[in-house]
Design a protein around this motif. Structure first.
Motif, short mmCIF file in Angstrom:
data_model
loop_
_atom_site.label_atom_id
_atom_site.label_comp_id
_atom_site.label_asym_id
_atom_site.label_seq_id
_atom_site.Cartn_x
_atom_site.Cartn_y
_atom_site.Cartn_z
N THR A 5 -5.05 -4.82 -9.82
CA THR A 5 -5.14 -4.92 -8.47
C THR A 5 -5.88 -3.57 -7.82
O THR A 5 -6.73 -3.30 -7.12
CB THR A 5 -4.31 -5.29 -7.39
OG1 THR A 5 -4.10 -6.63 -7.80
CG2 THR A 5 -4.89 -5.38 -6.04
N ARG A 6 -4.88 -2.56 -8.27
CA ARG A 6 -5.22 -1.27 -7.88
C ARG A 6 -6.37 -0.71 -8.48
O ARG A 6 -7.39 0.36 -7.74
CB ARG A 6 -3.95 -0.13 -8.45
CG ARG A 6 -2.81 -0.35 -7.47
CD ARG A 6 -1.67 0.62 -8.14
NE ARG A 6 -0.45 0.30 -7.33
CZ ARG A 6 0.75 0.71 -7.63
NH1 ARG A 6 0.74 1.69 -8.77
NH2 ARG A 6 1.80 0.45 -6.93
N ASP A 7 -6.81 -0.99 -9.52
CA ASP A 7 -7.95 -0.61 -10.25
C ASP A 7 -9.35 -1.18 -9.44
O ASP A 7 -10.10 -0.39 -9.31
CB ASP A 7 -7.93 -0.99 -11.89
CG ASP A 7 -7.09 -0.09 -12.60
OD1 ASP A 7 -6.86 1.14 -11.95
OD2 ASP A 7 -6.62 -0.55 -13.80
N ASP A 9 -9.50 -2.04 -6.40
CA ASP A 9 -9.54 -1.53 -5.24
C ASP A 9 -10.23 0.02 -5.30
O ASP A 9 -10.97 0.30 -4.47
CB ASP A 9 -8.31 -1.07 -4.40
CG ASP A 9 -7.59 -2.67 -4.21
OD1 ASP A 9 -8.44 -3.52 -3.86
OD2 ASP A 9 -6.52 -2.79 -3.72
N ARG A 10 -9.65 0.71 -6.26
CA ARG A 10 -10.42 2.06 -6.69
C ARG A 10 -11.83 1.90 -6.92
O ARG A 10 -12.61 2.69 -6.33
CB ARG A 10 -9.65 2.74 -7.68
CG ARG A 10 -8.25 2.98 -7.45
CD ARG A 10 -7.66 3.74 -8.54
NE ARG A 10 -8.11 5.42 -8.88
CZ ARG A 10 -7.84 6.51 -8.56
NH1 ARG A 10 -6.73 6.26 -7.60
NH2 ARG A 10 -8.44 7.37 -8.71
N ARG A 119 -6.61 -2.09 1.01
CA ARG A 119 -7.25 -1.76 -0.34
C ARG A 119 -7.45 -0.34 -0.38
O ARG A 119 -8.22 0.07 -1.38
CB ARG A 119 -8.31 -2.63 -0.06
CG ARG A 119 -7.98 -4.22 -0.31
CD ARG A 119 -9.24 -4.88 -0.78
NE ARG A 119 -9.75 -4.74 -1.86
CZ ARG A 119 -10.75 -5.27 -2.56
NH1 ARG A 119 -11.55 -6.08 -1.84
NH2 ARG A 119 -11.33 -5.12 -3.77
N PRO A 121 -6.83 3.22 -1.63
CA PRO A 121 -5.97 3.75 -2.61
C PRO A 121 -4.91 5.03 -2.03
O PRO A 121 -5.73 5.47 -0.86
CB PRO A 121 -6.74 4.39 -3.62
CG PRO A 121 -8.22 3.53 -3.59
CD PRO A 121 -8.28 3.18 -2.13
N ASP A 122 -3.80 5.01 -2.48
CA ASP A 122 -2.96 5.95 -1.99
C ASP A 122 -3.58 7.41 -2.05
O ASP A 122 -4.09 7.82 -2.70
CB ASP A 122 -1.78 5.80 -2.81
CG ASP A 122 -0.88 4.85 -2.82
OD1 ASP A 122 -1.26 3.91 -1.86
OD2 ASP A 122 -0.27 4.31 -3.75
#
Length: 343
Positions: A5-7, A9-10, A119, A121-122
């Motif tokens: 999910t993080r990938d 979003d990035r 969405r 990223p940090d």
């Protein structure tokens, strides 16, 4: 699943920012055409909301033309221009401003959507806010530039034009760098020598861009339309004609063209040095150096051709776009070397 999910979003945010960088590239090219067609002073007021649509019907066009007739440009430069000719320059400036509004819209709406859905990223929320504020400041700076040509002389301040173009390219660089950080998070191993030389090349390019903006603002490209000599010599007459001497580097058209030429030679030499030093490195690093070399050679060709042809709109616009490609290439090369060096 969380990492996937993080990938995702990035990648989504990165592709959006890459699209925004492409829009800014188009904006810079359209801005160059607007300047070269001498259309930038055709709209004598700034209406961020109501100015979205062009005049509709004869009554609105006549009202807009009447306002233009009160400007210094009409009185001192375009006196006697008819309505059809006015429409020709008006549409360039209107398109330039409309594109700026669309860029703001295409940035703000997706930013809010990504933000609301969690969405972003940090660590990237502050960057997005800064980018949005920079875009707003660019609009204000654009109007501040135009105002300088609506007072006494029908020409914008070359200092304000330089600031306007420089901020546009800073926004492009920030968008492109941030997009690359999201799409290509892994740096490439390199050496201190190549990394330092890349930074020096980038610094020279920044100075070259600033000098190019001064050349454009002073219309210095319309003098000494010969190459490699400037007239009959390499060092032209009038190079340091102003007093005090430092003013020549900012206000003397001869000096700014000469400096821009020298900057091009230095940039080319640095690029070929990178090409030589990177010959035994990874394919990814060599790809970055090849891209920079191709962009610099293309820009040299465009610049020389533009000069010899006495700065027609087509070649002048292409040269401004070529400058953005060189900037993108050096950013790409520097970004892949942002990690630790091999030695």
């Amino acid at each position: 699943m969380m990492f996937q999910t993080r990938d995702r979003d990035r990648r989504a945010v990165g592709m959006w920012l890459l699209f925004m960088a492409a829009l800014v590239f188009i904006m810079v090219v359209v801005g160059g055409a607007t300047r070269l067609t001498e259309s930038g002073l055709s709209m004598v007021d700034w209406r961020p909301v109501t100015g979205v649509l062009p005049p509709i019907g004869d009554v609105e066009w006549q009202a807009e033309f009447t306002k233009y007739k009160a400007s210094p440009e009409y009185k001192l430069k375009n006196y006697g221009m008819d309505l059809e000719d006015f429409k020709g320059i008006f549409y360039w400036e209107w398109a330039h401003r409309l594109l700026g509004r669309l860029i703001g819209l295409f940035f703000f709406v997706p930013m809010v959507w990504f933000w609301a859905r969690g969405r972003v990223p940090d660590g990237y929320k502050p960057r997005l806010v800064v980018l949005f504020v920079m875009g707003g400041l660019q609009g204000l700076l654009g109007w501040y530039m135009v105002k300088s040509g609506l007072v006494d002389e029908p020409a914008v301040s070359h200092y304000r034009l330089t600031a306007h173009l420089s901020l546009a390219l800073l926004i492009f660089a920030a968008l492109f760098w941030t997009a690359l950080s999201l799409l290509n998070p892994s740096p490439e191993r390199t050496t201190k020598t190549i990394k330092r030389l890349s930074h020096v090349t980038a610094l020279v390019l920044v100075l070259q861009i600033v000098m190019g903006a001064l050349v454009a603002g002073l219309k210095a490209g319309h003098i000494f339309n010969t190459w490699p000599l400037m007239g009959d010599s390499f060092v032209p007459e009038g190079l340091l004609a102003m007093e005090p001497v430092w003013r020549n580097f900012f206000d003397n058209a001869v000096t700014t063209q000469f400096d821009h030429r020298i900057g091009a030679y230095v940039l080319t030499a640095l690029t070929f040095s990178l090409l030589w030093l990177g010959r035994d490195h990874s394919f990814r690093l060599k790809k970055g150096v090849y891209a920079l070399t191709a962009a610099v050679l293309l820009q040299m060709f465009l610049g020389i051709t533009m000069l010899l042809k006495e700065v027609p709109v087509s070649w002048g616009t292409a040269h401004q776009g070529g400058g953005v490609l060189v900037l993108a290439a050096i950013i790409y090369l520097m970004h892949m070397q942002r990690g630790r060096t091999a030695q």
